[in-house]
Structures are given as structure tokens and as C-alpha cells.
Design an enzyme around this catalytic site. Structure first.
Site, PDB file in Angstrom:
ATOM      1  N   LYS A   1      10.359   7.073  10.218  1.00 58.45           N
ATOM      2  CA  LYS A   1       8.956   7.084  10.666  1.00 58.45           C
ATOM      3  C   LYS A   1       8.774   6.015  11.756  1.00 58.45           C
ATOM      4  O   LYS A   1       8.078   6.234  12.739  1.00 58.45           O
ATOM      5  CB  LYS A   1       8.064   6.811   9.468  1.00 58.45           C
ATOM      6  CG  LYS A   1       6.690   6.303   9.777  1.00 58.45           C
ATOM      7  CD  LYS A   1       5.769   7.439  10.099  1.00 58.45           C
ATOM      8  CE  LYS A   1       4.411   7.028  10.607  1.00 58.45           C
ATOM      9  NZ  LYS A   1       3.966   5.700  10.366  1.00 58.45           N
ATOM     10  N   ASP A   2       9.397   4.851  11.531  1.00 59.30           N
ATOM     11  CA  ASP A   2       9.363   3.768  12.520  1.00 59.30           C
ATOM     12  C   ASP A   2      10.728   3.730  13.207  1.00 59.30           C
ATOM     13  O   ASP A   2      11.542   2.842  12.953  1.00 59.30           O
ATOM     14  CB  ASP A   2       9.048   2.438  11.831  1.00 59.30           C
ATOM     15  CG  ASP A   2       7.713   2.490  11.111  1.00 59.30           C
ATOM     16  OD1 ASP A   2       6.698   2.259  11.764  1.00 59.30           O
ATOM     17  OD2 ASP A   2       7.688   2.804   9.907  1.00 59.30           O
TER      18      ASP A   2
ATOM     19  N   LYS B   1       3.162  10.411   6.637  1.00 57.41           N
ATOM     20  CA  LYS B   1       2.483   9.485   5.723  1.00 57.41           C
ATOM     21  C   LYS B   1       2.518   8.079   6.306  1.00 57.41           C
ATOM     22  O   LYS B   1       3.536   7.654   6.856  1.00 57.41           O
ATOM     23  CB  LYS B   1       3.165   9.508   4.355  1.00 57.41           C
ATOM     24  CG  LYS B   1       2.915  10.810   3.632  1.00 57.41           C
ATOM     25  CD  LYS B   1       3.247  10.717   2.170  1.00 57.41           C
ATOM     26  CE  LYS B   1       3.091  12.069   1.517  1.00 57.41           C
ATOM     27  NZ  LYS B   1       1.927  12.137   0.639  1.00 57.41           N
TER      28      LYS B   1
ATOM     29  N   GLN C   1       4.058 -10.162  12.905  1.00 58.45           N
ATOM     30  CA  GLN C   1       4.292  -8.930  13.661  1.00 58.45           C
ATOM     31  C   GLN C   1       2.996  -8.259  14.135  1.00 58.45           C
ATOM     32  O   GLN C   1       3.032  -7.178  14.705  1.00 58.45           O
ATOM     33  CB  GLN C   1       5.147  -7.950  12.863  1.00 58.45           C
ATOM     34  CG  GLN C   1       4.473  -7.308  11.679  1.00 58.45           C
ATOM     35  CD  GLN C   1       5.472  -6.581  10.801  1.00 58.45           C
ATOM     36  OE1 GLN C   1       6.367  -7.183  10.222  1.00 58.45           O
ATOM     37  NE2 GLN C   1       5.342  -5.271  10.701  1.00 58.45           N
TER      38      GLN C   1
ATOM     39  N   GLU D   1       4.340   7.995  -0.677  1.00 60.54           N
ATOM     40  CA  GLU D   1       5.605   8.720  -0.902  1.00 60.54           C
ATOM     41  C   GLU D   1       6.672   8.405   0.137  1.00 60.54           C
ATOM     42  O   GLU D   1       7.860   8.560  -0.146  1.00 60.54           O
ATOM     43  CB  GLU D   1       5.379  10.236  -0.954  1.00 60.54           C
ATOM     44  CG  GLU D   1       4.818  10.739  -2.267  1.00 60.54           C
ATOM     45  CD  GLU D   1       3.305  10.904  -2.206  1.00 60.54           C
ATOM     46  OE1 GLU D   1       2.661  10.212  -1.370  1.00 60.54           O
ATOM     47  OE2 GLU D   1       2.773  11.713  -2.975  1.00 60.54           O
ATOM     48  N   GLY D   2       6.255   7.982   1.333  1.00 56.36           N
ATOM     49  CA  GLY D   2       7.242   7.572   2.344  1.00 56.36           C
ATOM     50  C   GLY D   2       8.051   6.392   1.842  1.00 56.36           C
ATOM     51  O   GLY D   2       9.295   6.405   1.855  1.00 56.36           O
ATOM     52  N   HIS D   3       7.338   5.365   1.364  1.00 63.83           N
ATOM     53  CA  HIS D   3       8.024   4.197   0.801  1.00 63.83           C
ATOM     54  C   HIS D   3       8.862   4.600  -0.416  1.00 63.83           C
ATOM     55  O   HIS D   3       9.986   4.116  -0.604  1.00 63.83           O
ATOM     56  CB  HIS D   3       7.020   3.137   0.342  1.00 63.83           C
ATOM     57  CG  HIS D   3       6.119   2.603   1.410  1.00 63.83           C
ATOM     58  ND1 HIS D   3       4.793   2.911   1.492  1.00 63.83           N
ATOM     59  CD2 HIS D   3       6.370   1.752   2.446  1.00 63.83           C
ATOM     60  CE1 HIS D   3       4.248   2.289   2.519  1.00 63.83           C
ATOM     61  NE2 HIS D   3       5.179   1.583   3.121  1.00 63.83           N
TER      62      HIS D   3
ATOM     63  N   TYR E   1       0.857  -1.186   0.000  1.00 60.44           N
ATOM     64  CA  TYR E   1       0.000   0.000   0.000  1.00 60.44           C
ATOM     65  C   TYR E   1       0.898   1.243   0.000  1.00 60.44           C
ATOM     66  O   TYR E   1       0.837   2.101   0.871  1.00 60.44           O
ATOM     67  CB  TYR E   1      -0.976   0.000   1.185  1.00 60.44           C
ATOM     68  CG  TYR E   1      -2.296   0.607   0.803  1.00 60.44           C
ATOM     69  CD1 TYR E   1      -3.171  -0.067  -0.041  1.00 60.44           C
ATOM     70  CD2 TYR E   1      -2.648   1.888   1.216  1.00 60.44           C
ATOM     71  CE1 TYR E   1      -4.374   0.510  -0.430  1.00 60.44           C
ATOM     72  CE2 TYR E   1      -3.839   2.473   0.833  1.00 60.44           C
ATOM     73  CZ  TYR E   1      -4.700   1.775   0.009  1.00 60.44           C
ATOM     74  OH  TYR E   1      -5.885   2.353  -0.376  1.00 60.44           O
TER      75      TYR E   1
ATOM     76  N   GLN F   1      11.821   0.698  15.226  1.00 62.50           N
ATOM     77  CA  GLN F   1      12.112  -0.416  14.307  1.00 62.50           C
ATOM     78  C   GLN F   1      13.496  -0.246  13.676  1.00 62.50           C
ATOM     79  O   GLN F   1      14.285  -1.193  13.601  1.00 62.50           O
ATOM     80  CB  GLN F   1      11.046  -0.462  13.213  1.00 62.50           C
ATOM     81  CG  GLN F   1      11.363  -1.408  12.075  1.00 62.50           C
ATOM     82  CD  GLN F   1      10.217  -1.507  11.081  1.00 62.50           C
ATOM     83  OE1 GLN F   1       9.271  -2.232  11.306  1.00 62.50           O
ATOM     84  NE2 GLN F   1      10.305  -0.777   9.988  1.00 62.50           N
TER      85      GLN F   1
HETATM   86  P1  AMP Z   1       5.548  -0.375   6.160  1.00 59.10           P
HETATM   87  O1  AMP Z   1       5.052  -0.730   4.789  1.00 59.10           O
HETATM   88  O2  AMP Z   1       4.620   0.504   6.914  1.00 59.10           O
HETATM   89  O3  AMP Z   1       6.043  -1.568   6.931  1.00 59.10           O
HETATM   90  O4  AMP Z   1       6.841   0.533   5.926  1.00 59.10           O
HETATM   91  C1  AMP Z   1       7.913   0.075   5.145  1.00 59.10           C
HETATM   92  C2  AMP Z   1       9.056   1.038   5.294  1.00 59.10           C
HETATM   93  O5  AMP Z   1       8.652   2.341   4.870  1.00 59.10           O
HETATM   94  C3  AMP Z   1       9.534   1.168   6.745  1.00 59.10           C
HETATM   95  O6  AMP Z   1      10.958   1.238   6.760  1.00 59.10           O
HETATM   96  C4  AMP Z   1       8.920   2.467   7.168  1.00 59.10           C
HETATM   97  O7  AMP Z   1       9.637   3.135   8.196  1.00 59.10           O
HETATM   98  C5  AMP Z   1       8.985   3.273   5.880  1.00 59.10           C
HETATM   99  N1  AMP Z   1       8.012   4.375   5.926  1.00 59.10           N
HETATM  100  C6  AMP Z   1       6.685   4.268   6.146  1.00 59.10           C
HETATM  101  N2  AMP Z   1       6.132   5.504   6.190  1.00 59.10           N
HETATM  102  C7  AMP Z   1       7.119   6.390   6.012  1.00 59.10           C
HETATM  103  C8  AMP Z   1       7.198   7.807   5.968  1.00 59.10           C
HETATM  104  N3  AMP Z   1       6.121   8.585   6.127  1.00 59.10           N
HETATM  105  N4  AMP Z   1       8.406   8.388   5.765  1.00 59.10           N
HETATM  106  C9  AMP Z   1       9.526   7.615   5.612  1.00 59.10           C
HETATM  107  N5  AMP Z   1       9.528   6.274   5.639  1.00 59.10           N
HETATM  108  C10 AMP Z   1       8.343   5.665   5.842  1.00 59.10           C
END
Ligand code: AMP
Length: 283
Positions: free
Chosen positions: A148-149, A183, A60, A35-37, A32, A152
Site C-alpha cells: 500500500k505504501d 484500506k 514523519q 485488515e491491511g495491518h 488504528y 516506503q
Molecule cells: P500505517 O499504520 O499506516 O503506518 O501502516 C503500517 C503498515 O501497514 C505499513 O507497512 C503499511 O504499508 C501497511 N498497510 C496499511 N494499509 C494497508 C493495506 N490496505 N494493505 C496492506 N498493507 C497496508
């Protein structure tokens, strides 16, 4: 760009690239994509080849969490990855990752016993285990994670160091919406009213960061101001507001060294997180 769902296919493709002398960057995600990803994927573009995994990792999620409702859209994710020059998407099933009998876990002390580890007791064991598996499958030179995490990221860096995993972990800054909200795939759970209410997270984070930048060193005062900001919003319920040492994820009283201020807040039923990091303050 290729999309594969088996470990054998990933190994074959990455093996071929490495034999030809290519460097490989890896971005683990739960899909999903936003822009963060994409910022992580763009950063991984410094390598010759970029691998993205899309896997909503059951291990998890706690029993009462949002595993079943977690948003998924592979077609949309694939289009974004293609547009950002990704070479390979690894999209395994839970069966491919865990098989029928799975008995081995990567567990961590100390760093996982604070912040999200308290309200999500099985979370980091699931994260460490799946990320260790993905690192073993993809065998990239570098892997990219978002601040963001932040907990983690600290946990993964420590796992790589403690277990001598042969890759470099790179942290990338938080990407925010124009109005400040960090995001997140989980932002899609928010109603219009909750979306507005969710701005208390970034407001609280910006306030705390400003206090630190202006020289405030007393964590109690900073936390009190941050909590007060969140408590102004009736739809918000605080899980935690804490300030910890960035490497050990242990609470501190005074701003010093590398510091992480992290919050988790329920907006209605949706649990959102945000944070700021201050490096090398007061040393
Ligand atoms: P997720 O799909 O939520 O497990 O996130 C996958 C990766 O994307 C993880 O390393 C998150 O920290 C990173 N991520 C998610 N949201 C953001 C964001 N807003 N800014 C930067 N990295 C992000």
C-alpha cells in the site's frame, strides 16, 4: 499477549525469546489497525513470535499534516492483535523514542526525491529514522510492510541493504475494501460523499493496470488515462500520478522491468494514495 511502552521491556522479552531459539517477526504500525495491518500480522505468524509496534511517529509528519488528528484506539488495536496471535505490542511515547535531545537521523537520497517525497519533504527522513530505531530495539529476524505504501517499502528495503541491517524485509499485497478502495486508517476522515468519491483512486489504478496487462508500454498514455479517470470526480484533486522504476523510484517513459504506478489524490482535505506494481514486464 503483553503490551509494553519501554525499550528496556522489549529488549528483555525479545532477548528471552531469542535465547530460547525462537524466530521473531515484526510489524511496525501507527495503530488504528484494520485488515491491511492484520494481513501483515498474519504473514508474520510464520515466525515463532510476533511483535507489533504502535507509534504515531511525530518525525514523519510535516508541520501542516494530520499528526494531532491521526486516529488512535489502543484498546481496539490490542483486541485485534490478541485475536491474531500477536505476542508483544510495543506502544512507546514520543519521549521514550526521542528523549530530550535527539540529533541522529537516517536520510536517503534518490528514492525519496520522487512521489510522496516531493509533497512531504520531511516524511521519509522520519520514516527511515523511526524504522531504523525500531529495528535496533526489536531485533527481529523479519519485518513486514504493506505494498500500500510502495515507496516506503522500496525505501526501507534500500535502507536495510545500504546499511547492512541484519533482517529480511517482506512486502505484502494491498488489502482493499470490497468496492476497491485501499484500506487505510485515514479513510475514517472521509464523509459519506467523500467515501464514494474516493473510489476514483482504485478505478484509476485498475484502469492503468489493465492497460499495462493489455500491452500498453507508453507511460504517458497510461498516466493520461489514469488522470482523466480521476478528473471525472469533482471532489478529487490530483497530487501526482506517476510511473517509476520500482527499485530506484525514478520516472520512466516506457514500461520495462519492475514498475510502480503510484497516485496521490486529495479527496476534500484527505490525501489518499494507491498504486499497482508490475514486475518483470517487457524484459
Ligand atoms: P500505517 O499504520 O499506516 O503506518 O501502516 C503500517 C503498515 O501497514 C505499513 O507497512 C503499511 O504499508 C501497511 N498497510 C496499511 N494499509 C494497508 C493495506 N490496505 N494493505 C496492506 N498493507 C497496508
Amino acid at each position: 499477549m503483553k503490551i509494553v511502552s519501554t525499550i528496556t521491556e522489549v529488549r528483555a522479552q525479545v532477548g528471552e525469546w531469542k535465547k530460547a531459539g525462537n524466530t521473531v517477526g515484526f510489524v511496525p504500525t501507527m495503530g488504528y489497525l484494520h485488515e491491511g495491518h492484520m494481513s501483515l500480522i498474519d504473514a508474520a505468524g510464520e515466525n515463532d513470535k510476533v511483535v507489533v509496534s504502535i507509534f504515531v511517529n511525530p518525525m514523519q509528519f510535516g508541520p501542516n499534516e494530520d499528526l494531532a488528528s491521526y486516529p488512535r484506539d489502543l484498546e481496539h488495536d490490542a483486541a485485534l492483535c490478541e485475536a491474531h496471535g500477536v505476542d508483544l505490542i510495543f506502544h512507546p511515547t514520543p519521549e521514550e523514542m526521542y528523549g530530550e535531545n535527539f540529533y541522529s537521523y537516517v536520510d536517503m537520497n534518490v528514492l525519496t526525491q520522487e512521489l510522496c517525497g516531493l509533497s512531504r519533504p520531511v516524511h521519509f527522513r522520519g520514516v527511515c529514522t523511526v524504522v531504523a530505531k525500531l529495528f535496533n530495539i526489536v531485533t527481529s529476524d523479519k519485518a513486514y510492510f504493506g505494498q500500500k505504501d510502495a515507496q516506503q517499502l522500496a525505501v526501507i528495503k534500500r535502507m536495510v541493504k545500504d546499511l547492512n541491517m541484519p533482517l529480511t524485509v517482506i512486502g505484502c499485497p494491498i488489502v482493499r475494501e470490497e468496492d476497491g478502495l485501499a484500506k487505510s486508517s485515514r479513510n475514517t476522515y472521509l464523509s459519506a460523499e467523500e467515501r464514494k468519491a474516493a473510489l476514483v483512486l482504485s478505478r484509476s489504478i485498475f484502469l492503468g493496470r489493465q492497460m499495462v496487462e493489455e500491452g500498453e508500454q507508453d507511460c504517458k498514455k497510461i498516466i493520461a488515462a489514469m488522470r482523466e479517470e480521476i478528473e471525472k470526480e469533482p471532489l478529487a484533486k490530483i497530487d501526482y500520478v506517476k510511473i517509476v522504476n520500482l527499485d530506484t523510484v525514478q520516472q520512466i517513459d516506457k514500461i520495462s522491468g519492475d514498475v510502480l504506478a503510484a497516485i496521490a489524490v486529495y479527496i476534500g482535505k484527505t490525501r489518499l494514495i494507491d498504486n499497482f506494481i508490475c514486475e518483470q514486464q517487457g524484459v
